[in-house]
Enzyme design. Structure first.
Site, PDB file in Angstrom:
ATOM      1  N   HIS A  22       0.814  -1.216   0.000  1.00 58.81           N
ATOM      2  CA  HIS A  22       0.000   0.000   0.000  1.00 58.81           C
ATOM      3  C   HIS A  22       0.847   1.265   0.000  1.00 58.81           C
ATOM      4  O   HIS A  22       0.435   2.283  -0.547  1.00 58.81           O
ATOM      5  CB  HIS A  22      -0.994  -0.022   1.158  1.00 58.81           C
ATOM      6  CG  HIS A  22      -2.184  -0.860   0.869  1.00 58.81           C
ATOM      7  ND1 HIS A  22      -2.153  -2.230   0.954  1.00 58.81           N
ATOM      8  CD2 HIS A  22      -3.420  -0.517   0.440  1.00 58.81           C
ATOM      9  CE1 HIS A  22      -3.339  -2.704   0.604  1.00 58.81           C
ATOM     10  NE2 HIS A  22      -4.120  -1.688   0.286  1.00 58.81           N
ATOM     11  N   TYR A  41      -8.899   8.111   2.183  1.00 58.08           N
ATOM     12  CA  TYR A  41      -9.081   6.665   2.319  1.00 58.08           C
ATOM     13  C   TYR A  41      -8.029   6.139   3.299  1.00 58.08           C
ATOM     14  O   TYR A  41      -6.838   6.298   3.075  1.00 58.08           O
ATOM     15  CB  TYR A  41      -8.924   6.041   0.931  1.00 58.08           C
ATOM     16  CG  TYR A  41      -9.187   4.568   0.778  1.00 58.08           C
ATOM     17  CD1 TYR A  41      -9.470   3.732   1.839  1.00 58.08           C
ATOM     18  CD2 TYR A  41      -9.137   4.001  -0.484  1.00 58.08           C
ATOM     19  CE1 TYR A  41      -9.712   2.391   1.655  1.00 58.08           C
ATOM     20  CE2 TYR A  41      -9.383   2.649  -0.682  1.00 58.08           C
ATOM     21  CZ  TYR A  41      -9.667   1.855   0.401  1.00 58.08           C
ATOM     22  OH  TYR A  41      -9.907   0.517   0.215  1.00 58.08           O
TER      23      TYR A  41
END
Length: 104
Positions: A22, A41
Site C-alpha cells: 500500500h 481513504y
C-alpha cells in the site's frame, strides 16, 4: 459527502507486506479511485484479529457502483490475493460496517 466503512481480513504474517504494497500503491489505481470520487481513504489493522478496517470518504458525485469492473482494480485484487482473505474472483472478502457515531 458520504463515508463508507468496511472490514477485511489479513492472513497471518503479512502485516509488513500489506503495508509495503500500500505504501507503493500503483499511481493508476490511486488516480482511478480519485477520479471516481473516493478520497481520504484509510485502512487500520487490528493486530489481535488481523482485521483490516477501511474508511473512505466519497464526494457527492462519486461513481463507485461499477468500480469492480475496472481492470486496474481487478489486477490489484490479484496482486493482493496471496496475503488476505478473498472471494473466488480475488476480490477481498469485505463486510460493510454501520456507522453508529459521528462527531464533527
Amino acid at each position: 459527502m458520504e463515508s463508507k466503512a468496511f472490514k477485511m481480513k489479513l492472513l497471518p504474517g503479512f502485516k509488513e507486506e500489506y503495508k509495503k504494497r500500500h505504501d507503493e500503491i500503483w499511481p493508476e489505481l490511486s488516480r482511478l479511485l480519485s477520479e471516481r470520487g473516493i478520497y481520504d481513504y484509510s485502512i487500520f489493522l487490528d493486530e489481535e484479529t488481523l482485521t483490516l478496517f477501511a474508511v473512505q470518504k466519497l464526494k457527492d458525485n462519486a461513481e463507485v457502483e461499477n468500480l469492480s469492473q475496472e481492470s486496474v482494480l481487478r489486477k490489484w485484487w490479484d496482486y493482493m490475493a496471496d496475503i488476505m482473505e478473498t472471494n473466488p474472483d480475488n476480490s477481498p472478502v469485505e463486510k460493510s460496517l454501520e456507522q453508529v457515531f459521528y462527531m464533527k
